[in-house]
Enzyme design. Structure first.
Site, PDB file in Angstrom:
ATOM      1  N   CYS A 157      87.140 -13.690  32.649  1.00 58.39           N
ATOM      2  CA  CYS A 157      85.950 -13.060  33.245  1.00 58.39           C
ATOM      3  C   CYS A 157      85.684 -13.751  34.576  1.00 58.39           C
ATOM      4  CB  CYS A 157      84.774 -13.267  32.296  1.00 58.39           C
ATOM      5  SG  CYS A 157      83.175 -12.761  32.968  1.00 58.39           S
ATOM      6  N   ASN A 158      85.667 -12.988  35.647  1.00 58.89           N
ATOM      7  CA  ASN A 158      85.433 -13.570  36.975  1.00 58.89           C
ATOM      8  C   ASN A 158      84.025 -14.133  37.096  1.00 58.89           C
ATOM      9  OD1 ASN A 158      87.732 -12.559  39.147  1.00 58.89           O
ATOM     10  ND2 ASN A 158      87.548 -11.232  37.381  1.00 58.89           N
ATOM     11  N   THR A 159      83.062 -13.414  36.537  1.00 60.96           N
ATOM     12  CA  THR A 159      81.666 -13.848  36.671  1.00 60.96           C
ATOM     13  C   THR A 159      81.495 -15.223  36.023  1.00 60.96           C
ATOM     14  OG1 THR A 159      81.080 -11.512  36.427  1.00 60.96           O
ATOM     15  CG2 THR A 159      79.281 -13.105  36.315  1.00 60.96           C
ATOM     16  N   HIS A 164      87.093  -6.207  33.910  1.00 57.74           N
ATOM     17  CA  HIS A 164      86.912  -4.855  33.365  1.00 57.74           C
ATOM     18  C   HIS A 164      87.575  -3.783  34.246  1.00 57.74           C
ATOM     19  CE1 HIS A 164      83.771  -6.526  30.758  1.00 57.74           C
ATOM     20  NE2 HIS A 164      83.721  -5.371  30.127  1.00 57.74           N
ATOM     21  N   TYR A 206      77.219  -9.870  31.997  1.00 62.78           N
ATOM     22  CA  TYR A 206      76.925 -11.151  32.655  1.00 62.78           C
ATOM     23  C   TYR A 206      76.499 -10.935  34.112  1.00 62.78           C
ATOM     24  CZ  TYR A 206      79.141 -13.984  28.941  1.00 62.78           C
ATOM     25  OH  TYR A 206      79.453 -14.611  27.767  1.00 62.78           O
ATOM     26  N   GLY A 207      77.047  -9.888  34.717  1.00 62.47           N
ATOM     27  CA  GLY A 207      76.901  -9.696  36.156  1.00 62.47           C
ATOM     28  C   GLY A 207      75.473  -9.601  36.662  1.00 62.47           C
ATOM     29  N   ASP A 214      85.627 -13.237  27.125  1.00 66.15           N
ATOM     30  CA  ASP A 214      84.984 -12.408  28.161  1.00 66.15           C
ATOM     31  C   ASP A 214      83.641 -11.936  27.615  1.00 66.15           C
ATOM     32  OD1 ASP A 214      84.602 -10.845  30.516  1.00 66.15           O
ATOM     33  OD2 ASP A 214      85.492  -9.080  29.595  1.00 66.15           O
ATOM     34  N   CYS A 252      86.761  -8.229  38.799  1.00 69.53           N
ATOM     35  CA  CYS A 252      86.103  -8.227  37.495  1.00 69.53           C
ATOM     36  C   CYS A 252      87.176  -7.746  36.535  1.00 69.53           C
ATOM     37  CB  CYS A 252      84.923  -7.253  37.502  1.00 69.53           C
ATOM     38  SG  CYS A 252      84.239  -6.938  35.861  1.00 69.53           S
TER      39      CYS A 252
HETATM   40  N1  DGL Z   1      84.405  -8.981  32.899  1.00 70.75           N
HETATM   41  C1  DGL Z   1      83.453  -9.686  33.674  1.00 70.75           C
HETATM   42  C2  DGL Z   1      84.077 -10.171  34.983  1.00 70.75           C
HETATM   43  O1  DGL Z   1      85.277 -10.307  35.094  1.00 70.75           O
HETATM   44  C3  DGL Z   1      82.123  -9.107  34.008  1.00 70.75           C
HETATM   45  C4  DGL Z   1      81.428  -8.118  33.167  1.00 70.75           C
HETATM   46  C5  DGL Z   1      79.962  -8.397  33.021  1.00 70.75           C
HETATM   47  O2  DGL Z   1      79.152  -8.122  33.931  1.00 70.75           O
HETATM   48  O3  DGL Z   1      79.649  -8.931  31.961  1.00 70.75           O
HETATM   49  O4  DGL Z   1      83.375 -10.467  35.920  1.00 70.75           O
END
Ligand code: DGL
Length: 266
Positions: free
Chosen positions: A77-79, A193, A45-46, A13, A191
Site C-alpha cells: 500500500c503506497n499510502t 488498487h 487510508y487515503g 493493504d 496506489c
Molecule cells: N491501496 C492503498 C495504496 O496503495 C490505498 C487505498 C486506500 O485509500 O486505503 O495507497
C-alpha cells in the site's frame, strides 16, 4: 518440514489493492506461503490523517507479526508505506518491504518529459513523494492528482461490480487540464488498487500513455531478500480481513482464482 519453510510472507493493504503485488509475487515465488491481510475496517487510508494511518498500520502489523510469525512483511500500500514504513521497520524484527510510487521507472520511460501520478489524497501530499521526485524525477514534470473514487471502484470491480466510466474519465480530464497535462505520456499508478483498473485507465488515456506501477519491482525485491530460503506450503494461502467477515462478501471468485482459501477474520 521445518518451521522456517512454512513461515509465510505477510502482505498487508487497506483492502484488495495489494493483490496486485500478490499476483506479481506469485510469478517470481510460486511456492512461497502467503498470508494476505486486508484492513477493511480501516479502508480507505487515503482520506485519513498521517497520525491515524501510522498508528493503525504499525499496531496491526505488530499484532499480525506476533500471531503469524512471518519471515517478511510487505506493506502493499503506497499510502501506508509513504507514511509508516520507517515506524513499522522499528517495530518488527523481520525485513519489511514497502511500496512507493514508481517515479524512478517512469522518469526513465517518459519521452515527453511529463508524467502523471495518480494516488490517494494522503500519498500525494507526502514529503516522501517530494523526495522521490527530486532524487529520481530527473528533471521531468510530475503532475499529481488524488483519485479516491478509484479505490472504491477497484474494490467494487473485484467483487464483480461494474466500474463507472465517468470516474475514470474524471481522472483523465483533471490531469489533462493541469498546465502541461496534455503532454503526459507516462502514468504512475501510485496506489496498489489502481492496476486493477488498468484496462479502464488504458481506454480513457489511450495507447500513447504507458502505465507504470511498482508491483513487479516489489516482487523482485522480496524474492531477492528471501533468496536461498526454503518454502513449503501447508495449504492454500490465507486471506484475512479486519472488521466483519461480511466485508469480504463478493470476493469469492477473485480469491479462488488466486488459490486463496475462504476469507477469515483477523
Ligand atoms: N491501496 C492503498 C495504496 O496503495 C490505498 C487505498 C486506500 O485509500 O486505503 O495507497
Amino acid at each position: 518440514m521445518n518451521v522456517e519453510a512454512a513461515s509465510p510472507i505477510l502482505l498487508f493493504d487497506s483492502g484488495v489493492g495489494g493483490l496486485t503485488v500478490y499476483d506479481a509475487l506469485r510469478k517470481v515465488l510460486p511456492q512461497a506461503p502467503v498470508i494476505y491481510a486486508a484492513d477493511l475496517a480501516g479502508l480507505p487510508y487515503g482520506t485519513k490523517t498521517e497520525a491515524q494511518i501510522a498508528a493503525r498500520v504499525s499496531g496491526l502489523l505488530g499484532r499480525m507479526a506476533e500471531r503469524y510469525q512471518p519471515r517478511l512483511a510487505c506493506i502493499a500500500c503506497n499510502t501506508a508505506s509513504t507514511i509508516a514504513l520507517g515506524m513499522v521497520r522499528d517495530v518488527l524484527e523481520i525485513p519489511v518491504v514497502g511500496t512507493v510510487p514508481a517515479i524512478k521507472p517512469a522518469a526513465a520511460l517518459t519521452r515527453s518529459g511529463t508524467i502523471g501520478l495518480v494516488g490517494t489524497e494522503a500519498t500525494i501530499r507526502q514529503a516522501y513523494v517530494d523526495d522521490l521526485e527530486s532524487r529520481f524525477g530527473n528533471g521531468t514534470r510530475l503532475l499529481r492528482i488524488a483519485a479516491p473514487g478509484l479505490v472504491e471502484a477497484a474494490e467494487a470491480k473485484l467483487r464483480g461490480r461494474a466500474v463507472d466510466p465517468a470516474l475514470i474519465a474524471d481522472v483523465h480530464d483533471r490531469l489533462a487540464a493541469m498546465p502541461g497535462g496534455e503532454a503526459i505520456d507516462t502514468l504512475v499508478l501510485a496506489c496498489t488498487h489502481f492496476p486493477l483498473l488498468a484496462k479502464e485507465l488504458a481506454a480513457a488515456f489511450g495507447p500513447q500513455v504507458t502505465q507504470v506501477d511498482g508491483a513487479e519491482g516489489i516482487a523482485r525485491r522480496i524474492a531477492d531478500l528471501l533468496e536461498g530460503q526454503d518454502f513449503a506450503s501447508t495449504g492454500p494461502d490465507r486471506f484475512l480481513v479486519t472488521g466483519p467477515l461480511a466485508g469480504a462478501a463478493g470476493l469469492e471468485a477473485a480469491l479462488t482464482a488466486r488459490g486463496f482459501g475462504p476469507a477469515e477474520a483477523f
